[in-house]
Motif scaffolding. Structure first.
Motif, mmCIF file in Angstrom:
data_model
loop_
_atom_site.group_PDB
_atom_site.id
_atom_site.type_symbol
_atom_site.label_atom_id
_atom_site.label_comp_id
_atom_site.label_asym_id
_atom_site.label_seq_id
_atom_site.Cartn_x
_atom_site.Cartn_y
_atom_site.Cartn_z
ATOM 1 N N THR A 165 0.797 -1.260 -0.068
ATOM 2 C CA THR A 165 0.020 0.112 0.073
ATOM 3 C C THR A 165 0.786 1.178 -0.061
ATOM 4 O O THR A 165 0.282 2.464 -0.520
ATOM 5 N N ALA B 268 3.572 2.293 8.833
ATOM 6 C CA ALA B 268 2.817 0.938 8.977
ATOM 7 C C ALA B 268 1.713 1.254 10.071
ATOM 8 O O ALA B 268 0.724 0.309 10.084
ATOM 9 N N GLY C 198 0.037 -2.391 10.711
ATOM 10 C CA GLY C 198 0.657 -2.641 9.538
ATOM 11 C C GLY C 198 1.996 -3.578 9.683
ATOM 12 O O GLY C 198 2.214 -3.933 10.373
ATOM 13 N N HIS D 299 -5.211 -3.833 -2.728
ATOM 14 C CA HIS D 299 -4.560 -2.638 -2.111
ATOM 15 C C HIS D 299 -5.455 -1.319 -2.621
ATOM 16 O O HIS D 299 -5.053 -0.286 -2.069
ATOM 17 N N PRO E 56 -4.939 -2.875 6.795
ATOM 18 C CA PRO E 56 -3.722 -2.500 7.622
ATOM 19 C C PRO E 56 -2.734 -2.360 6.357
ATOM 20 O O PRO E 56 -2.658 -2.773 5.443
ATOM 21 N N ARG E 57 -1.846 -1.377 6.535
ATOM 22 C CA ARG E 57 -0.992 -0.912 5.658
ATOM 23 C C ARG E 57 0.222 -1.790 5.477
ATOM 24 O O ARG E 57 0.683 -2.461 6.428
ATOM 25 N N LYS E 58 0.553 -2.278 4.268
ATOM 26 C CA LYS E 58 1.764 -3.081 3.885
ATOM 27 C C LYS E 58 2.755 -2.122 3.246
ATOM 28 O O LYS E 58 2.639 -1.508 2.162
#
Length: 455
Positions: free
Chosen positions: A140, A215, A219, A248, A255-257
């Motif tokens: 992301t 994150a 994340g 994404h 949750p952010r990656k």
């Protein structure tokens, strides 16, 4: 045959010691079997075919090639001495080309600066194999770093924005009073944060800390070499994982990656696009596999030169890659070369490379000093006018920091090789928007170009 003096270049080519030139490897690859095919070369070609069977950012590896011819100026001297340039935008290439040992000096320019309005040169090539991994692994956010006028940071920002991703750019130093060049592009397309030089010196720690902040608690953070290693067990036949790509697009509710790209995309994954370019250029209708070439490229991180060298090595080509050192010592570049090759071998499981590299204590890249060494980022008097001359006579824009250094060396080598020697090829690494930033720093140097150049 034209004899040309080069006062400004005054280039004494500093040939650093090597035990074996890259061009000598062809003998190793031609230790033929009973079928008359080199097992080593075949292994390398099969590996490259497998390696390149993946999705890419660029629809194809195609590029434009121009031929630059040198001649002497009849009246006076210009910024590059008594040299005059002319460009052939449709040169004869391939097997049908007849070499004339009496022709005037010339060299070829691979015009990768034309790949994209903002993401071009080696920046586009290093991101070529990288960005599909971003999509395939539901990344992301992307975190990277660079100087205030980093072409790499701007390329990442534009590329991420084109794909609906968020980029976070850590730029060294202070925010300039007026945003221009790549600094302006980075700010328009990405999320920029200026980092004090003392903190920037610890790049890995800086990148990791910022990625963790992006994150958040829910994340995750990953380095791109890890994504490359994973891709060899999950990616099939170059087809995209559409489910992951869609995932994404609603990153704000997930949750952010976060993926970290090293400064200048100096990662093993950045080598993929360079190897793809080498395979393209080695086609029979272009430079072919049998011709002896001297490839010249300016070296910031050195990743581009190492990628070109690896590509030539794996395909068994008689191509010597020369990197003009701009930002480090020869020991620093050799250390980086070994690190990149080690990471590449680890990520791709290509252990055959150890056999290919056996005895190459000098490495796969010929690292040389610039004709007029200086602290990285500095511009010398007369170099802006040299760029102006080249632009007016060939239609090709180079910059004083990077590509002018490669142009100068290509000019010198083309004279050395004019009598039927190796063909000289310069890779244009782009980065010309950096001229806008230089115009702010070196105002007096740019005053001289206002009235045009009379050559």
């Amino acid at each position: 045959m034209v004899s040309i003096a080069v006062p400004l270049l005054n280039m004494k080519l500093h040939r650093l010691p090597r035990h074996r030139p890259l061009s000598s490897l062809k003998n190793d690859f031609r230790s033929t079997t009973s079928q008359g095919v080199s097992e080593l070369k075949l292994c390398g070609e099969e590996f490259v075919t497998k390696l390149l069977d993946r999705r890419w950012t660029l629809l194809n590896p195609n590029t434009t090639i121009h031929q630059i011819k040198l001649s002497t100026m009849l009246h006076g001297n210009g910024p590059l001495g008594n040299i005059s340039f002319s460009s052939n935008t449709h040169p004869s290439l391939g097997h049908g080309t007849v070499d004339n040992g009496n022709q005037d000096p010339s060299f070829y320019v691979v015009r990768d600066d034309l790949l994209h309005p903002l993401v071009n040169g080696n920046k586009a090539r290093k991101l070529d194999g990288l960005l599909p991994l971003v999509e395939d692994h539901s990344v992301t956010d992307v975190v990277t770093c660079g100087g205030c006028q980093s072409a790499h940071a701007a390329a990442v920002a534009v590329s991420c924005a084109e794909r609906g991703l968020k980029s976070h750019l850590l730029l060294r130093g202070e925010q300039p009073e007026i945003l221009t060049g790549y600094n302006l592009i980075s700010t328009l397309y990405g999320n920029v944060k200026y980092v004090p030089r003392s903190l920037y010196a610890k790049r890995e720690e800086m990148l990791t800390r910022h990625a963790d902040l992006v994150a958040g608690n829910s994340g995750s953070v990953v380095w791109f070499n890890d994504l490359l290693e994973t891709s060899f067990t999950t990616q099939t036949s170059g087809k995209p994982n559409l489910v992951q790509i869609d995932a994404h697009m609603n990153a704000d509710s997930h949750p952010r990656k976060v993926a970290i790209i090293n400064e200048g995309a100096a990662d093993a994954v950045g080598l993929l696009g360079m190897i793809r370019l080498v395979q393209y250029l080695s086609q029979n209708h272009l430079f072919g596999k049998e011709r002896t070439l001297k490839i010249v490229v300016d070296a910031g991180t050195g990743t581009t030169a190492v990628g070109l060298g690896l590509g030539a090595l794996c395909l068994g080509l008689s191509w010597e890659v020369t990197g003009v050192m701009l930002a480090d010592t020869v020991d620093g570049y050799r250390k980086k070369e070994k690190c990149l090759i080690s990471d590449f071998k680890h990520c791709t499981a290509f252990h055959h490379i150890d056999h290919v590299l056996k005895g190459m204590d000098g490495g796969i890249v010929h690292w040389v000093e610039r004709g007029h060494p200086r602290k990285f980022g500095n511009v010398l008097k007369g170099e802006v006018e040299a760029c102006q001359q080249i632009a007016q006579q060939t239609g090709i824009l180079v910059d004083p920091i990077y590509t002018l250094a490669a142009w100068e060396l290509a000019t010198l080598l083309s004279q050395e090789e004019a009598k039927g020697g190796a063909k000289v090829v310069m890779l244009h690494t782009g980065g010309t928007l950096g001229m806008f930033g230089l115009a702010q720093r070196y105002k007096s140097y740019f005053h001289a170009v206002k009235d045009g150049l009379l050559v």
